[in-house]
Design a protein around this motif. Structure first.
Motif, PDB file in Angstrom:
ATOM      1  N   ALA A  26       0.820  -1.214   0.000  1.00 17.41           N
ATOM      2  CA  ALA A  26       0.000   0.000   0.000  1.00 17.41           C
ATOM      3  C   ALA A  26       0.856   1.266   0.000  1.00 17.41           C
ATOM      4  O   ALA A  26       1.879   1.338   0.673  1.00 17.41           O
ATOM      5  CB  ALA A  26      -0.927   0.009   1.204  1.00 17.41           C
ATOM      6  N   GLY A  27       0.437   2.231  -0.810  1.00 17.71           N
ATOM      7  CA  GLY A  27       1.070   3.542  -0.838  1.00 17.71           C
ATOM      8  C   GLY A  27       2.291   3.649  -1.736  1.00 17.71           C
ATOM      9  O   GLY A  27       2.941   4.680  -1.758  1.00 17.71           O
ATOM     10  N   LYS A  28       2.624   2.612  -2.499  1.00 17.99           N
ATOM     11  CA  LYS A  28       3.830   2.626  -3.329  1.00 17.99           C
ATOM     12  C   LYS A  28       3.565   2.945  -4.798  1.00 17.99           C
ATOM     13  O   LYS A  28       4.488   3.253  -5.532  1.00 17.99           O
ATOM     14  CB  LYS A  28       4.556   1.275  -3.237  1.00 17.99           C
ATOM     15  N   LEU A  29       2.320   2.818  -5.252  1.00 20.20           N
ATOM     16  CA  LEU A  29       2.001   3.086  -6.653  1.00 20.20           C
ATOM     17  C   LEU A  29       1.459   4.504  -6.800  1.00 20.20           C
ATOM     18  O   LEU A  29       0.617   4.935  -6.005  1.00 20.20           O
ATOM     19  CB  LEU A  29       0.989   2.061  -7.180  1.00 20.20           C
ATOM     20  N   PRO A  30       1.869   5.238  -7.841  1.00 16.55           N
ATOM     21  CA  PRO A  30       1.544   6.656  -7.937  1.00 16.55           C
ATOM     22  C   PRO A  30       0.176   6.990  -8.538  1.00 16.55           C
ATOM     23  O   PRO A  30      -0.334   8.082  -8.308  1.00 16.55           O
ATOM     24  CB  PRO A  30       2.649   7.195  -8.844  1.00 16.55           C
ATOM     25  N   ALA A  31      -0.438   6.101  -9.307  1.00 18.31           N
ATOM     26  CA  ALA A  31      -1.697   6.423  -9.983  1.00 18.31           C
ATOM     27  C   ALA A  31      -2.870   5.799  -9.227  1.00 18.31           C
ATOM     28  O   ALA A  31      -2.711   5.250  -8.138  1.00 18.31           O
ATOM     29  CB  ALA A  31      -1.632   5.953 -11.429  1.00 18.31           C
ATOM     30  N   ASP A  32      -4.051   5.864  -9.827  1.00 19.24           N
ATOM     31  CA  ASP A  32      -5.276   5.320  -9.230  1.00 19.24           C
ATOM     32  C   ASP A  32      -5.122   3.815  -9.038  1.00 19.24           C
ATOM     33  O   ASP A  32      -4.733   3.106  -9.970  1.00 19.24           O
ATOM     34  CB  ASP A  32      -6.456   5.641 -10.137  1.00 19.24           C
ATOM     35  N   VAL A  33      -5.428   3.303  -7.848  1.00 18.30           N
ATOM     36  CA  VAL A  33      -5.212   1.899  -7.510  1.00 18.30           C
ATOM     37  C   VAL A  33      -6.478   1.230  -6.999  1.00 18.30           C
ATOM     38  O   VAL A  33      -7.419   1.896  -6.566  1.00 18.30           O
ATOM     39  CB  VAL A  33      -4.097   1.733  -6.445  1.00 18.30           C
ATOM     40  N   ILE A  34      -6.462  -0.101  -7.051  1.00 12.01           N
ATOM     41  CA  ILE A  34      -7.411  -0.921  -6.311  1.00 12.01           C
ATOM     42  C   ILE A  34      -6.600  -1.647  -5.242  1.00 12.01           C
ATOM     43  O   ILE A  34      -5.403  -1.871  -5.417  1.00 12.01           O
ATOM     44  CB  ILE A  34      -8.178  -1.900  -7.217  1.00 12.01           C
ATOM     45  N   SER A  35      -7.245  -1.993  -4.128  1.00  7.22           N
ATOM     46  CA  SER A  35      -6.532  -2.550  -2.975  1.00  7.22           C
ATOM     47  C   SER A  35      -7.202  -3.822  -2.472  1.00  7.22           C
ATOM     48  O   SER A  35      -8.405  -3.985  -2.605  1.00  7.22           O
ATOM     49  CB  SER A  35      -6.516  -1.541  -1.823  1.00  7.22           C
ATOM     50  N   GLU A  36      -6.387  -4.664  -1.859  1.00 13.01           N
ATOM     51  CA  GLU A  36      -6.874  -5.880  -1.189  1.00 13.01           C
ATOM     52  C   GLU A  36      -6.116  -6.049   0.118  1.00 13.01           C
ATOM     53  O   GLU A  36      -4.898  -5.935   0.147  1.00 13.01           O
ATOM     54  CB  GLU A  36      -6.640  -7.119  -2.059  1.00 13.01           C
TER      55      GLU A  36
END
Length: 181
Positions: free
Chosen positions: A85-95
């Motif tokens: 979490a928090g490492k990708l710069p664009a819009d994300v989906i999470s699990e």
């Protein structure tokens, strides 16, 4: 060096009580310090998937990136990063998932897949299966299909590969370690 399960295992260093008491960490850095062993690992995985229907490789943070980038390059497939979490710069989906270390969150860019892709999930090892299962849910949320979960090492006593197979995710590893090894 003859490449087989035992030569791989000899290059995986056990680190007792890391990162916490009771856990034996399987350190693959000695494997990466041997160019010949690394080439043999990469070549084995490349040969397995070269004629497969995979369209994308999803590499899991962080040691999965090491193999994922090599396979994506050699197989000429797009590489998707499954990150903490928090490492990708664009819009994300999470699990969110549970691991042997506690609750964790992984993310993937929302635009990583369009739908219908055949995705190979890749990491260094299968432990409890939590990370792989969370990554599979991300792929499915974006309309992709998990072709297989691949890794260098399986830790079958932790039950991850069994959980993934129960979830209809085929697994493939180059070697396995029992808890007492």
């Amino acid at each position: 060096m003859i490449f087989d399960e035992y030569s791989i295992k000899s290059l995986v260093r056990p680190i007792p009580d890391f990162p916490k008491a009771g856990v034996t960490f399987r350190d693959i850095t000695p494997l990466y310090q041997s160019p010949r062993a690394m080439r043999m690992v990469a070549d084995s995985l490349i040969q397995r998937y070269v004629e497969s229907p995979i369209t994308h490789i999803a590499a899991i943070d962080a040691r999965g990136f090491l193999l994922g980038s090599v396979l994506a390059y050699e197989l000429n497939k797009p590489l998707i990063l499954v990150r903490k979490a928090g490492k990708l710069p664009a819009d994300v989906i999470s699990e969110t998932y549970s691991s042997e270390y506690g609750d964790c969150v992984v993310e993937m860019h929302r635009d990583a897949l369009k739908g219908g892709e055949q995705v190979l999930l890749l990491d260094d090892l299968i432990a409890t299966g939590g990370t792989f299962l969370a990554a599979a849910r991300l792929v499915k949320q974006l309309g992709g299909n998990v072709y297989e979960a691949g890794a260098i090492i399986d830790l079958p006593d932790l039950g991850g590969s069994r959980k993934m197979q129960d979830a209809d995710i085929p697994t493939y590893t180059l070697c396995a370690f029992e808890l007492d090894e």
